[in-house]
Design a protein around this motif. Sequence first.
Motif, PDB file in Angstrom:
ATOM      1  N   ALA A 217       1.437   1.154  30.958  1.00  0.00           N
ATOM      2  CA  ALA A 217       1.385   2.496  30.377  1.00  0.00           C
ATOM      3  C   ALA A 217       1.244   2.431  28.860  1.00  0.00           C
ATOM      4  O   ALA A 217       0.483   3.204  28.260  1.00  0.00           O
ATOM      5  N   GLU A 218       1.960   1.520  28.226  1.00  0.00           N
ATOM      6  CA  GLU A 218       1.881   1.396  26.767  1.00  0.00           C
ATOM      7  C   GLU A 218       0.488   0.947  26.333  1.00  0.00           C
ATOM      8  O   GLU A 218      -0.048   1.428  25.333  1.00  0.00           O
ATOM      9  N   ILE A 219      -0.122   0.037  27.088  1.00  0.00           N
ATOM     10  CA  ILE A 219      -1.485  -0.417  26.768  1.00  0.00           C
ATOM     11  C   ILE A 219      -2.470   0.742  26.847  1.00  0.00           C
ATOM     12  O   ILE A 219      -3.265   0.979  25.931  1.00  0.00           O
ATOM     13  N   ASN A 220      -2.423   1.494  27.947  1.00  0.00           N
ATOM     14  CA  ASN A 220      -3.391   2.582  28.106  1.00  0.00           C
ATOM     15  C   ASN A 220      -3.149   3.712  27.128  1.00  0.00           C
ATOM     16  O   ASN A 220      -4.075   4.433  26.756  1.00  0.00           O
ATOM     17  N   GLU A 221      -1.903   3.877  26.690  1.00  0.00           N
ATOM     18  CA  GLU A 221      -1.617   4.925  25.704  1.00  0.00           C
ATOM     19  C   GLU A 221      -2.125   4.551  24.322  1.00  0.00           C
ATOM     20  O   GLU A 221      -2.658   5.387  23.592  1.00  0.00           O
ATOM     21  N   ARG A 222      -1.968   3.289  23.947  1.00  0.00           N
ATOM     22  CA  ARG A 222      -2.253   2.873  22.581  1.00  0.00           C
ATOM     23  C   ARG A 222      -3.687   2.405  22.362  1.00  0.00           C
ATOM     24  O   ARG A 222      -4.191   2.474  21.239  1.00  0.00           O
ATOM     25  N   VAL A 223      -4.352   1.894  23.393  1.00  0.00           N
ATOM     26  CA  VAL A 223      -5.710   1.362  23.242  1.00  0.00           C
ATOM     27  C   VAL A 223      -6.703   2.424  23.702  1.00  0.00           C
ATOM     28  O   VAL A 223      -6.702   2.817  24.867  1.00  0.00           O
ATOM     29  N   THR A 224      -7.547   2.885  22.803  1.00  0.00           N
ATOM     30  CA  THR A 224      -8.458   3.989  23.122  1.00  0.00           C
ATOM     31  C   THR A 224      -9.740   3.515  23.791  1.00  0.00           C
ATOM     32  O   THR A 224     -10.343   4.249  24.562  1.00  0.00           O
TER      33      THR A 224
ATOM     34  N   THR B  57       8.703   5.649  34.315  1.00  0.00           N
ATOM     35  CA  THR B  57       7.838   5.369  33.165  1.00  0.00           C
ATOM     36  C   THR B  57       7.017   6.593  32.792  1.00  0.00           C
ATOM     37  O   THR B  57       6.899   6.960  31.615  1.00  0.00           O
ATOM     38  N   ASP B  58       6.435   7.252  33.793  1.00  0.00           N
ATOM     39  CA  ASP B  58       5.600   8.424  33.523  1.00  0.00           C
ATOM     40  C   ASP B  58       6.408   9.637  33.106  1.00  0.00           C
ATOM     41  O   ASP B  58       5.924  10.500  32.368  1.00  0.00           O
ATOM     42  N   ARG B  59       7.649   9.732  33.546  1.00  0.00           N
ATOM     43  CA  ARG B  59       8.438  10.945  33.289  1.00  0.00           C
ATOM     44  C   ARG B  59       9.339  10.835  32.062  1.00  0.00           C
ATOM     45  O   ARG B  59       9.456  11.784  31.300  1.00  0.00           O
ATOM     46  N   VAL B  60       9.992   9.697  31.855  1.00  0.00           N
ATOM     47  CA  VAL B  60      10.943   9.595  30.739  1.00  0.00           C
ATOM     48  C   VAL B  60      10.507   8.591  29.681  1.00  0.00           C
ATOM     49  O   VAL B  60      11.155   8.465  28.649  1.00  0.00           O
ATOM     50  N   GLY B  61       9.420   7.868  29.921  1.00  0.00           N
ATOM     51  CA  GLY B  61       8.899   6.969  28.912  1.00  0.00           C
ATOM     52  C   GLY B  61       9.235   5.515  29.131  1.00  0.00           C
ATOM     53  O   GLY B  61      10.150   5.164  29.877  1.00  0.00           O
ATOM     54  N   GLN B  62       8.464   4.661  28.448  1.00  0.00           N
ATOM     55  CA  GLN B  62       8.594   3.225  28.619  1.00  0.00           C
ATOM     56  C   GLN B  62       9.906   2.683  28.067  1.00  0.00           C
ATOM     57  O   GLN B  62      10.523   1.788  28.647  1.00  0.00           O
TER      58      GLN B  62
END
Length: 419
Positions: free
Chosen positions: A131-138, A79-84
């Motif tokens: 990961a998607e939550i922490n990336e998108r929610v500021t 997830t951290d290296r190639v994406g969700q």
Amino acid sequence: MTISAPQVALPRPVRSALSSRTVIATLLGATLVLKAFGFAFDFLGYYVGAEHGTTAAGVVLTLFGIGWCIGQGVCGAMTDRVGQRTTLTLWLVASATACIALAVVRTLPAVMVLAFCLGCTMEVQRPAVSAEINERVTSEASRTRAQSWMYWVTNVGVSVSGGVGGYLAHSHGYRILFVLNGLACMAAAVIARRVLSPRPAQASCAAALLTYRQVLADPALRWIAVAAVGAMISAYGLVSVLPLVMSADGLPPTAYGTAMIANTVAVLILSPPLTRLLVGRDERLRCPLAPILAAGSLILGTAMGVAVLQHTSLGYAAAAVLMVPGEICYSVALGSFLATAAPAGAIGRYQAVLSGASALASLTPLGIALALDSGGRLLVAAVLVSTAALAACACVPLARALPARPGPNASAAAVPANA
């Protein structure tokens, strides 16, 4: 001290045309579907127990747990290296394949191999969705709410799966459950492919190059993982221990379904008021994280200890309801930790560590089965209550480690390391 990786710029991730709110809601919905149709895990113990005996069921569930531990580690790093998007798509297709195969094979050795494969693939949504939550929610406060919702939909989905699956298994057998589980995984893979960005989510190579050794240098992560193991031994008793003891009582799958439906109804009724009690109007915890987690652990252990001493459908259903406040406390505490503690670009591995702690907890069915055979239910109850008490004790050093954590604006390239 901090450990930093060299800074090398990566291409900016390509955002989907959908809004962040829509993407997160869609992923939470897909998680709910995955868990609501997660019959393979919920009924694996019942299926193997009916076909091959209680000890064999314990062995199969333990192999599932070993696969879960390995799979979470790999999925978190991916997830951290190639994406969700890539991680979810590949692993959900693999999970669907294993589920369909489970509906076909009949021998115990083949079921054991598939149980391991299922364990590797069945919980891949946790690191990716976190990961998607922490990336998108500021907003840190909003992330706490969103991360808690992920645990909430998981709890509801597991309960729905147990309730609906129990009646389906009684009418149509177990194999249809595994086919439905596989179809749900394929549907979730398609959804992930459509709504997620096709590029990696991390903003710097430094975050991508962090290792699990560096991530685990965080003392707060280590202690909350220890607490999570103890708490989840009891929490996952709903889908691992309960089938063993209910099968020993000669109760049909519908009895298990009734207990899980009772748990679902209690979650739906109690979640809003209890969550509001724990989380204020500003979306921040009203009291420190560690006491909330300790209280949740003790409630889970006590309720599961009561559950294994029951012998009737009504008794098991009542115990399943007693577990709900503990489930809510656990969900809120871990959701808050992931929202505020994990550095950007390492959220997949932080979630993987916590999910791996849950996976370690799932290794207990063989021990529970042996304890049930040798010492009876009192011994099993004592073990469950003791592990919950140890989880609560781990919250003491966790409370000491949390204040030293970096603030929400800390560099994504640095993870605290203690000596």
